[in-house]
Design an enzyme around this catalytic site. Structure first.
Site, short mmCIF file in Angstrom:
data_model
loop_
_atom_site.label_atom_id
_atom_site.label_comp_id
_atom_site.label_asym_id
_atom_site.label_seq_id
_atom_site.Cartn_x
_atom_site.Cartn_y
_atom_site.Cartn_z
N ASP A 1 -9.38 0.21 1.48
CA ASP A 1 -8.45 -0.19 2.53
C ASP A 1 -9.09 0.10 3.89
O ASP A 1 -8.91 1.18 4.45
CB ASP A 1 -7.13 0.59 2.35
CG ASP A 1 -6.10 0.22 3.40
OD1 ASP A 1 -6.20 -0.87 3.99
OD2 ASP A 1 -5.18 1.03 3.62
N HIS B 1 -3.95 13.77 1.00
CA HIS B 1 -4.22 12.84 2.11
C HIS B 1 -3.08 12.87 3.13
O HIS B 1 -3.33 12.96 4.34
CB HIS B 1 -4.42 11.42 1.56
CG HIS B 1 -4.54 10.37 2.63
ND1 HIS B 1 -5.63 10.30 3.47
CD2 HIS B 1 -3.70 9.36 3.01
CE1 HIS B 1 -5.46 9.28 4.32
NE2 HIS B 1 -4.30 8.70 4.06
N ASP C 1 0.85 -1.19 0.00
CA ASP C 1 0.00 0.00 0.00
C ASP C 1 0.89 1.24 0.00
O ASP C 1 1.71 1.41 0.90
CB ASP C 1 -0.91 -0.01 1.23
CG ASP C 1 -2.05 0.99 1.11
OD1 ASP C 1 -2.32 1.47 -0.02
OD2 ASP C 1 -2.68 1.30 2.14
CA CA Z 1 -4.28 2.94 2.79
#
Ligand code: CA
Length: 423
Positions: free
Chosen positions: A240, A142, A135
């Site tokens: 996620d 973000h 990931d």
């Molecule tokens: Ca993530």
């Protein structure tokens, strides 16, 4: 341009203009029915094309696919392992068979009935067997939002962030396809300075996309940014799941662990990188300049519209809570894969690489509840007059995505997940 991407193509199958699965898309997935075991399918309009049936009728005989049973397997891995030349041949041949001027299936009623199934009549399964999952953390918006909330608004981005695509190795075993519910995880959190164990009170989604590699590399070798996309088969939507209270207590010093590994959800159709080529756009300007091994040329971002909806038992219908776009990402896939292999780490067929939460510049484009509610301080106002900070049992989160240009839409369908209570 690949012929299969030609915007002037039409199929003999009736397809609504706002359908994700136009003839220019042709995404691959794995499906089963009561009387057909797991096999490769291609989405077209409201239908699934049974690719294995096509091979049984000799319709792939002119291709360089030596073993047609690669289409009669429970995962796409063996097909992907054949390489990009074959991926292109197969997608090109399927495009040809579905074109309105091709009679091979169109004028053969028995064959049509055998190879075309309604999507509502099939069960979609995991498209790939995922050996390894990584990931990334590639959205500047973000990373800035999270850095501001958890650390310091004045120094939200850590010093390395603009020099390398930050990522961590995740858990492959708990990746599930759309439709499989996720159970609220239990874990250790810190309340009033004392650690306690119990169900998370801050369950969250993360809006992401992921790419899948279809070719392996040897341990000790590296890929350039130019070579990287030869190894990428396609992309899916990726949720996620995250437990923020567990995360806040566990993440120092080694990063995400049990706050993340209880589940991730993906959309079942893998849209090929070839089908996405017409939707290439430039990414954000990278300043400071990256090191030479991360340099690239051409437009490597993709213009893919994304949305997240919330459906709750107390709401009459689903509510859109986020609209974002994949094009906002600071780091592109070529850079992510070049960086991932830069130390000689080998990649495998079916490996999955998620983007990190895709937040845009405006609050309505933030890709998690954490950011949408600013860690619970500005709750979402729902149409029934209630407020929402994190996710409740019974909530259903759906992510959708599509690219559109010249009136041609190439979409991903959806990843839809219900949250079940802790066992
Ligand atoms: Ca993530």
């Amino acid at each position: 341009m690949l012929t299969a991407n030609d915007p002037s193509l039409h199929s003999w199958i009736q397809i609504a203009p706002d359908c994700d699965f136009q003839i220019q898309n042709l995404p691959f997935g794995i499906f089963q029915t009561e009387d057909r075991d797991a096999r490769v399918g291609v989405a077209i309009g409201d239908y699934v094309l049974d690719v294995y049936v096509l091979t049984q009728h000799g319709l792939f005989d002119m291709l360089d696919v030596e073993d047609p049973t690669v289409f009669h397997r429970p995962y796409l891995n063996d097909f992907m392992a054949l390489g990009r030349v074959i991926w292109r041949q197969v997608r090109g041949r399927i495009s040809e068979l579905l074109r309105n001027d091709n009679p091979e299936i169109r004028d053969n009623r028995a064959l049509m009935a055998e190879c075309l199934l309604k999507q509502k009549d099939v069960q979609m399964l995991m498209p790939v067997q995922v050996p390894n999952y990584t990931d990334f953390y590639s959205s500047m918006e973000h990373a800035t939002n999270v850095g501001s909330m958890f650390r310091d608004p004045a120094n939200a981005l850590l010093p390395n962030w603009k020099h390398l695509p930050v990522g961590y190795h995740g858990r492959a075993s708990s990746i599930v396809p759309s439709g499989v519910p996720i159970r609220r995880p239990k874990g250790q959190t810190k309340r009033a300075d004392v650690p306690v164990f119990g169900p998370t009170k801050q369950l969250d989604f993360e809006l992401e996309m992921a790419f899948i590699t279809g070719q392996p590399t040897e341990l000790g070798t590296s890929l350039t940014t130019l070579e990287a996309e030869e190894y990428i088969f396609g992309m899916v939507l990726f949720n996620d799941w995250s437990a923020r209270d567990i995360q806040a207590w566990e993440y120092v010093p080694l990063g995400p662990f049990l706050a993340k590994n209880f589940g991730s959800s993906i959309s079942p159709w893998v849209v090929t990188l070839d089908a996405l080529e017409p939707y290439r756009v430039a990414g954000p300007v990278q300043d400071p300049k990256v090191l030479p091994y991360l340099d690239f040329s051409g437009n490597k971002n993709l213009d893919i519209n994304l949305e997240v909806t919330l459906q709750a038992p107390t709401l009459p219908e689903e509510v859109v809570i986020c609209r974002s776009n994949y094009k906002h990402l600071y780091w592109n896939m070529n850079q992510q894969l070049a960086h991932h292999t830069s130390n000689g780490c080998n990649i495998e067929v079916g490996d999955l690489y998620a983007s990190g939460t895709i937040s845009g510049p405006t609050p309505a484009s933030y890709g998690s509840m954490l950011e949408l509610t600013w860690r619970g301080t500005t709750p979402l106002q729902l149409p029934n007059g209630t407020e929402r900070r994190f996710l409740h049992d019974g909530d259903v989160i759906t992510m959708r995505g599509y690219a559109e240009k010249n009136g041609i839409r190439v979409g991903f369908g959806e990843v839809r997940t219900e949250i079940l209570p802790t066992l």
